[in-house]
Scaffold this active site. Structure first.
Site, PDB file in Angstrom:
ATOM      1  N   HIS A  26      -4.652  48.563  81.456  1.00 40.09           N
ATOM      2  CA  HIS A  26      -5.329  48.126  82.938  1.00 40.09           C
ATOM      3  C   HIS A  26      -5.738  49.489  83.431  1.00 40.09           C
ATOM      4  O   HIS A  26      -4.746  49.776  84.368  1.00 40.09           O
ATOM      5  CB  HIS A  26      -4.571  47.145  83.471  1.00 40.09           C
ATOM      6  CG  HIS A  26      -4.169  46.032  82.960  1.00 40.09           C
ATOM      7  ND1 HIS A  26      -3.392  45.837  81.991  1.00 40.09           N
ATOM      8  CD2 HIS A  26      -4.439  44.653  83.329  1.00 40.09           C
ATOM      9  CE1 HIS A  26      -3.261  44.684  81.545  1.00 40.09           C
ATOM     10  NE2 HIS A  26      -3.931  43.980  82.284  1.00 40.09           N
ATOM     11  N   ASP A  52      -0.241  48.017  83.233  1.00 39.30           N
ATOM     12  CA  ASP A  52      -0.283  48.182  84.527  1.00 39.30           C
ATOM     13  C   ASP A  52      -1.123  47.137  85.226  1.00 39.30           C
ATOM     14  O   ASP A  52      -2.369  47.435  85.838  1.00 39.30           O
ATOM     15  CB  ASP A  52      -0.785  49.620  85.144  1.00 39.30           C
ATOM     16  CG  ASP A  52      -0.634  49.833  86.645  1.00 39.30           C
ATOM     17  OD1 ASP A  52       0.130  48.868  87.230  1.00 39.30           O
ATOM     18  OD2 ASP A  52      -1.131  50.638  87.150  1.00 39.30           O
TER      19      ASP A  52
HETATM   20  C1  LIG Z   1      -3.070  48.060  88.944  1.00 38.83           C
HETATM   21  S1  LIG Z   1      -4.842  48.521  88.565  1.00 38.83           S
HETATM   22  C2  LIG Z   1      -4.637  49.893  87.583  1.00 38.83           C
HETATM   23  C3  LIG Z   1      -4.256  51.136  88.102  1.00 38.83           C
HETATM   24  C4  LIG Z   1      -4.072  52.269  87.027  1.00 38.83           C
HETATM   25  N1  LIG Z   1      -3.491  51.820  85.883  1.00 38.83           N
HETATM   26  C5  LIG Z   1      -3.332  53.299  87.573  1.00 38.83           C
HETATM   27  O1  LIG Z   1      -2.268  53.557  87.454  1.00 38.83           O
HETATM   28  O2  LIG Z   1      -4.402  54.419  88.322  1.00 38.83           O
HETATM   29  C6  LIG Z   1      -5.212  47.192  87.673  1.00 38.83           C
HETATM   30  C7  LIG Z   1      -6.388  47.031  87.091  1.00 38.83           C
HETATM   31  O3  LIG Z   1      -6.731  46.237  85.955  1.00 38.83           O
HETATM   32  C8  LIG Z   1      -7.873  45.661  85.915  1.00 38.83           C
HETATM   33  N2  LIG Z   1      -7.875  44.431  85.164  1.00 38.83           N
HETATM   34  C9  LIG Z   1      -7.451  43.373  85.152  1.00 38.83           C
HETATM   35  N3  LIG Z   1      -6.929  42.217  84.682  1.00 38.83           N
HETATM   36  C10 LIG Z   1      -7.379  42.855  83.437  1.00 38.83           C
HETATM   37  C11 LIG Z   1      -7.413  42.827  81.964  1.00 38.83           C
HETATM   38  N4  LIG Z   1      -6.722  41.640  81.660  1.00 38.83           N
HETATM   39  N5  LIG Z   1      -7.755  43.649  81.154  1.00 38.83           N
HETATM   40  C12 LIG Z   1      -8.117  45.058  81.526  1.00 38.83           C
HETATM   41  N6  LIG Z   1      -8.100  45.276  82.857  1.00 38.83           N
HETATM   42  C13 LIG Z   1      -7.896  44.381  83.781  1.00 38.83           C
HETATM   43  C14 LIG Z   1      -8.279  45.497  87.363  1.00 38.83           C
HETATM   44  O4  LIG Z   1      -9.575  45.429  87.550  1.00 38.83           O
HETATM   45  C15 LIG Z   1      -7.711  46.580  88.119  1.00 38.83           C
HETATM   46  O5  LIG Z   1      -8.688  47.816  88.062  1.00 38.83           O
END
Ligand SMILES: C[S@@+](CC[C@H](N)C(=O)[O-])C[C@H]1O[C@@H](n2cnc3c(N)ncnc32)[C@H](O)[C@@H]1O
Length: 286
Positions: free
Chosen positions: A41, A163
């Site tokens: 994520h 995440d």
């Molecule tokens: C908490 S943020 C990530 C922050 C990043 N890991 C950081 O530490 O900089 C979560 C992200 O996951 C994306 N997202 C949500 N559901 C997802 C999925 N099933 N698979 C991949 N990405 C997803 C959202 O759009 C969002 O941008």
């Protein structure tokens, strides 16, 4: 999918997660063998702290800004502080590096990274921020599905960072399933899961599902006691933590709890388990 990390970039949760991420990457770099990172994520990779979204909440002021304002942070936070400094080559704190940026900065020739991001805007921004090449790949793919599709990596050493935004019910269930799938495919990989400190029943359900996992580190940082509707703490659940990570986090957590505290009940916890038995537990109040 409404979650936008720009509203939260650099807050206390990011400080804990990215400080641990930097420490893990340091350990992976300590050996001369290539490593792989899967960031399920990923987010947009780089956050402008003077953007409309960031200024609306200014959460970084209670997080990374407090860390940088101190002249004597613990040595184990140095890799994190350096990662933030690298994102701000002209000094100050205009930019905040997300997990992809932190990972990419750590890659050496031969290492590789895969990033999954489902939100088209966030993914486009990520592509602009970090680009794709032979070493770095960005996917429009569900992060949980990627755990099944991409593991084990050919490098056979490295990290999976999970995440999720925790905006839909059942996230802990998906996490438990993904972790079980991931470990079935790659038993020696390091897995780091981020979680908000809320939904205690969901968290306990996850812990029950993960009971048989043999080598784990469970970390929590709370900036005050629980307040309805507010995110006052976050945790990391790390499987196969690299040697030295527990000691480095133990050195940083009391300082972080004190530095980032906003009210009564601030504190930290670190629990090391081997074969489902707690072998070391440490905690403290700010
Ligand atoms: C908490 S943020 C990530 C922050 C990043 N890991 C950081 O530490 O900089 C979560 C992200 O996951 C994306 N997202 C949500 N559901 C997802 C999925 N099933 N698979 C991949 N990405 C997803 C959202 O759009 C969002 O941008």
């Amino acid at each position: 999918m409404n979650y936008r990390h720009a509203f939260h970039a650099g807050n206390h949760c990011d400080v804990l997660k990215h400080a641990a991420l930097c420490l893990i990457l340091e350990r992976l770099k300590a050996k001369d063998k290539p490593f792989a990172v899967l960031d399920t994520h990923a987010g947009r990779g780089l956050y402008e702290l003077v953007s409309e979204a960031a200024l609306k909440t200014a959460e970084h002021k209670g997080g990374v800004a407090r860390v940088l304002a101190d002249s004597a942070p613990p040595a184990s936070l140095a890799p994190y502080i350096e990662a933030v400094a690298r994102a701000n080559p002209f000094g100050g704190l205009r930019w905040y590096p997300g997990s992809p940026m932190i990972v990419i900065e750590a890659l050496r020739p031969g290492d590789s990274a895969k990033f999954c991001e489902l939100n088209p805007e966030e993914r486009a921004a990520l592509e602009t921020a970090v680009g794709s090449d032979g070493q770095v790949k960005i996917f429009d793919r569900d992060g949980y599905q990627a755990v099944r599709a991409f593991l084990p990596p050919i490098e056979r050493r490295g990290l999976v960072l999970i995440d999720p935004p925790f905006e839909k019910p059942g996230e802990y269930l998906r996490l438990a399933e993904a972790l079980a799938e991931g470990l079935k495919r790659w038993a020696t990989g390091i897995f780091m899961i981020w979680r908000p400190v809320k939904d205690a029943p969901g968290w306990l359900g996850f812990l029950r599902a993960a009971e048989g996992i043999s080598d784990t580190l469970n970390v929590e940082l709370n900036i005050r006691g629980p307040v309805e509707g507010k995110l006052t703490g976050s945790g990391l659940y790390i499987v196969n933590p690299p040697f030295g990570l527990s000691a480095s986090l133990t050195a940083a957590l009391p300082w972080l709890a004190e530095r980032l505290a906003i009210g009564p009940g601030a504190g930290w916890l670190l629990q090391e388990r081997e074969r489902a038995v707690v072998i070391r537990e440490a905690s403290g109040k700010a």
